[in-house]
Write an enzyme that holds these catalytic residues in place. Structure first.
Site, PDB file in Angstrom:
ATOM      1  CB  CYS A   1      30.830 145.371 113.597  1.00 56.18           C
ATOM      2  SG  CYS A   1      32.063 145.295 112.265  1.00 56.18           S
TER       3      CYS A   1
ATOM      4  NE  ARG B   1      32.715 142.379 120.955  1.00 53.77           N
ATOM      5  CZ  ARG B   1      33.381 142.397 119.796  1.00 53.77           C
ATOM      6  NH1 ARG B   1      32.989 141.598 118.813  1.00 53.77           N
ATOM      7  NH2 ARG B   1      34.385 143.207 119.617  1.00 53.77           N
TER       8      ARG B   1
END
Length: 276
Positions: free
Chosen positions: A233, A178
């Site tokens: 995040c 990611r």
């Protein structure tokens, strides 16, 4: 460890009236699952706090997928759960560490330092044959005195400035694919905030338990402990285990970007880096 307690410690303090236990189990894939599991069985005396209903605010155009909750509303919920500013509070999830850590960070932000994460969570507690119950506890309302610690929170503007000046360390806590933009199952854009390093949060745990401080220090040995650090995040949840681990490793100047990548990409002018 300074911010983590094991099951044996909690077992010895289970009947302490000055200890309050908070169940933070949650599933991003099944938002009701945590509450259902709590109703079926939980640690004796535990109250339930839901990631999206209690530990996050209303999702808007900006602020990310799990924005900072209204602090006055959160304090009211804490007081209704019988939590005051002097109690020792132990939060647990199913052993992932992130959901309990979100609660831990929020109480730190509210000025309550006597709060901990239960190492290994419910899974470890249950496997060790410590007691569980389906009884729902009730507590008299308490008085929680808030003292916000703004030094723990990084705003979007602060992150923008950090990107422009390159004067702070940005840590992306998501898994590498990611971070690199190779895969993005949740957010509308893929990649990372420009200049951010990748320190996947799950590498700070082993079998649902936090690595000892010596190993956390090794994870972050490439960082300057004197330089300000901002962790993020996808939505300000899984970054918190890294925040906690950095504090355990002796890093003092650490902030959480609560909005995280999902907030960053909500501003069209913000640039993104990726390997694609």
């Amino acid at each position: 460890m300074k911010y983590v307690k094991d099951s044996e410690w909690l077992w010895k303090h289970l009947n302490d009236v000055n200890v309050r236990i908070v169940d933070c189990r949650f599933s991003l894939a099944e938002p009701q699952k945590g509450k259902i599991n709590y109703l079926q069985s939980h640690l004796p005396g535990a109250v339930y706090f839901d990631l999206e209903q209690d530990l996050s605010g209303t999702v808007c155009e900006h602020g990310g997928r799990h924005p900072l909750p209204d602090v006055d509303v959160l304090v009211n919920k804490l007081e209704n759960a019988g939590i005051n500013h002097e109690m020792t509070v132990i939060a647990y999830d199913d052993g992932e560490g992130a959901f309990a850590a979100r609660f831990w960070w929020l109480l730190q932000y509210l000025g309550h330092e006597n709060v901990y994460v239960l190492d290994g969570g419910f899974k470890n507690w249950h496997e060790a044959d410590f007691p569980v119950t389906a009884d729902i506890p009730t507590f008299k309302r308490e008085d929680f005195r808030m003292g916000l610690r703004s030094e723990l929170l990084a705003t979007h503007e602060e992150v923008k400035t950090a990107v422009a000046k390159q004067d702070k360390v940005l840590i992306d806590s998501r898994e590498a694919k990611r971070y690199l933009g190779l895969e993005e199952p949740i957010d509308k854009k893929a990649g990372h905030i420009p200049g951010a390093l990748n320190k996947p949060w799950m590498e700070g745990l082993r079998g649902g338990r936090y690595l000892p401080n010596s190993e956390q220090m090794e994870r972050f040995s490439d960082l300057d402990s004197n330089q300000p650090i901002i962790v993020y995040c996808g939505s300000g949840v899984t970054a918190v285990p890294n925040f906690l681990a950095l504090k355990e490793a002796g890093f003092e100047n650490v902030k959480l970007y609560v909005g995280s990548f999902s907030d960053w990409i909500s501003y069209e002018e913000n640039k993104i880096e990726s390997s694609s």
